[in-house]
Design an enzyme around this catalytic site. Structure first.
Site, short mmCIF file in Angstrom:
data_model
loop_
_atom_site.label_atom_id
_atom_site.label_comp_id
_atom_site.label_asym_id
_atom_site.label_seq_id
_atom_site.Cartn_x
_atom_site.Cartn_y
_atom_site.Cartn_z
N ARG A 182 27.25 -28.57 -19.55
CA ARG A 182 27.05 -29.97 -19.17
C ARG A 182 26.94 -30.05 -17.64
NH1 ARG A 182 30.60 -34.41 -22.00
NH2 ARG A 182 28.74 -35.61 -21.45
N ARG A 189 35.60 -33.43 -24.42
CA ARG A 189 34.78 -34.09 -23.39
C ARG A 189 35.73 -34.72 -22.40
NH1 ARG A 189 37.26 -38.22 -23.89
NH2 ARG A 189 35.73 -39.25 -22.59
N GLY A 190 35.16 -35.36 -21.36
CA GLY A 190 36.00 -35.87 -20.27
C GLY A 190 36.08 -34.77 -19.21
N ALA A 191 35.83 -35.15 -17.95
CA ALA A 191 35.65 -34.15 -16.90
C ALA A 191 36.80 -33.13 -16.79
CB ALA A 191 35.43 -34.86 -15.57
N ASP A 207 33.27 -38.50 -13.21
CA ASP A 207 32.91 -37.09 -13.45
C ASP A 207 32.60 -36.34 -12.16
OD1 ASP A 207 32.25 -38.67 -16.01
OD2 ASP A 207 32.42 -36.57 -16.62
N ASN A 236 29.90 -41.76 -13.14
CA ASN A 236 30.74 -41.94 -14.34
C ASN A 236 29.82 -42.34 -15.50
OD1 ASN A 236 33.33 -41.91 -15.64
ND2 ASN A 236 33.25 -44.13 -15.70
N LYS A 237 30.42 -42.52 -16.66
CA LYS A 237 29.68 -42.84 -17.87
C LYS A 237 28.65 -43.94 -17.66
CE LYS A 237 29.83 -41.11 -20.92
NZ LYS A 237 28.87 -40.01 -21.18
O1 MRU Z 1 30.45 -37.86 -21.75
P1 MRU Z 1 31.95 -37.86 -21.61
O2 MRU Z 1 32.65 -38.49 -22.75
O3 MRU Z 1 32.46 -36.48 -21.27
O4 MRU Z 1 32.19 -38.78 -20.34
C1 MRU Z 1 33.50 -39.04 -19.92
C2 MRU Z 1 33.57 -39.98 -18.80
O5 MRU Z 1 32.57 -40.49 -18.32
C3 MRU Z 1 34.92 -40.23 -18.21
O6 MRU Z 1 34.99 -41.52 -17.69
C4 MRU Z 1 35.14 -39.24 -17.07
O7 MRU Z 1 34.97 -37.93 -17.53
C5 MRU Z 1 36.48 -39.39 -16.47
S1 MRU Z 1 37.64 -38.48 -17.39
C6 MRU Z 1 39.21 -38.65 -16.91
#
Ligand code: MRU
Length: 361
Positions: free
Chosen positions: A89, A52-54, A242, A252-253
């Site tokens: 996603r 996970r993470g963009a 993201d 973002n999250k």
């Molecule tokens: O749902 P996730 O864990 O994929 O969400 C991740 C985030 O919201 C991060 O802050 C975002 O991807 C930045 S990653 C460098």
């Protein structure tokens, strides 16, 4: 970054036609890797958040295309893998960016060369992401250095939300990269880590990373950040994203928006760190960003480690209650102090972004 003294990236080529990734659903309790052999494996790993993470979602999708091309290098197979991976996603635009880059690299290339070209392109995406994040760290260092200079040797307190560290990228991270560089540079700092309900990426991943690197940190409930800002215990916030739209709005999250509001009310600088692969130049407002809805079970249940070391999932809600689980929210550009990118720091606005990326004017 290092785990027990060994350097890891979050994704790397494995023996045979495969890539290995770190299983992020098992952290911080178990450090395990998973082998992905097909585009379907990559799509499942993204959807189930093994990765996970963009930026890492984008890198995994790129390898998904490369693995598909090793099985069948036809246009039809390319289209099928592209659609499968794109559907995993919706919010992180890095997924679209990486898939488009892979498709562009393969379009009009001879079939017999496609597997090799795709593998090289996926590897290049990973190498570039690591380098980009290293640059974000270098530019962000200047901000942290400036903030630390005002503290007269006292510890700089930084708040972050979710996980935008090396686990969210190929290496280094976005929001955490400046923190690692500043810590290594000897700047005394401490990180408030939002737990980040419902999946707890802060408590389980950010705290794990920071601990492994020796960065002082404290996990706090998501609702505690505003209080610490009011009591003067947060000097600045830095988060990842993201998707940033062409006008500077930031997805973002879930919960990021509330932190930005609290930061604004308390005069705490709020920075967003991002690679350019996270900018969606085709959208002009955060209102246009698709927000992922995840299963309510992520909210209604929690997984943790038992005293005997085993992992268990327990229900935490009143039986029968419904749950709603939007995974991201949008922070308007006006609440963001500045963007930290691989090309430098800019104002959080369309004009600011275009000053660093003039080719987009
Ligand atoms: O749902 P996730 O864990 O994929 O969400 C991740 C985030 O919201 C991060 O802050 C975002 O991807 C930045 S990653 C460098």
């Amino acid at each position: 970054m290092k785990i027990d003294g060994k350097h890891y990236r979050t994704i790397w080529p494995a023996a045979g036609d495969a890539v290995d990734v770190i299983d992020q659903t098992r952290l911080p309790h178990c450090f395990e890797t998973v082998t992905l052999r097909t585009a379907e494996d990559c799509a499942r790993a993204i959807g189930e958040m093994t990765v996970r993470g963009a930026p890492l979602i984008g890198a995994t999708a790129a390898y998904g295309i490369a693995l598909a091309m090793r099985e069948d290098a036809s246009d039809e197979a390319l289209g099928r893998a592209y659609d499968l991976l794109l559907a995993t996603r919706p919010t992180a635009v890095n997924l679209h960016w990486a898939l488009k880059r892979m498709r562009d690299a393969l379009r009009n290339r001879p079939r017999e060369r496609r597997a090799e070209i795709a593998w090289q392109e996926a590897a290049a995406i990973c190498d570039e992401d690591a380098e980009t994040c290293r640059s974000i760290g270098a530019h962000g260092l200047e901000i942290l250095r400036g903030a630390a200079a005002k503290k007269n040797g006292m510890t700089l307190n930084i708040l972050t939300h979710c996980n935008a560290g090396w686990l969210a990228t190929v290496d280094w991270g976005t929001a955490l990269a400046p923190i690692y560089v500043a810590h290594d540079d000897g700047i005394p700092l401490h990180v408030w880590v939002d737990e980040t309900r419902p999946r707890n990426q802060g408590a389980s991943l950010t705290a794990f990373e920071l601990g492994a690197h020796g960065v002082p940190h404290t996990i706090i409930a998501d609702n505690a950040g505003g209080h610490y800002m009011q009591t003067g215990e947060v000097d600045l916030c830095v988060v990842g994203t993201d998707r940033v739209t062409a006008n500077g709005d930031v997805a973002n999250k879930i919960g990021t928006y509330l932190k930005a509001l609290a930061a604004k009310d308390n005069g705490v600088p709020f920075y967003v760190a991002l690679p350019s692969s996270t900018i969606d130049w085709s959208l002009n407002s955060g209102r246009e960003i698709p927000i992922e809805e995840r299963p309510p079970d992520e909210l209604l249940k929690m997984t943790g480690r038992l005293a005997d070391g085993g992992l268990a999932t327990v229900e935490i809600a009143a039986p029968g209650s419904a749950g709603a689980n939007p995974a991201f929210d949008v922070t308007p550009a006006r609440l963001v102090t500045a963007f930290i990118t691989e090309r430098g720091v800019c104002e959080a606005s369309g004009e600011g972004l275009r000053s660093l990326f003039p080719e987009r004017r």
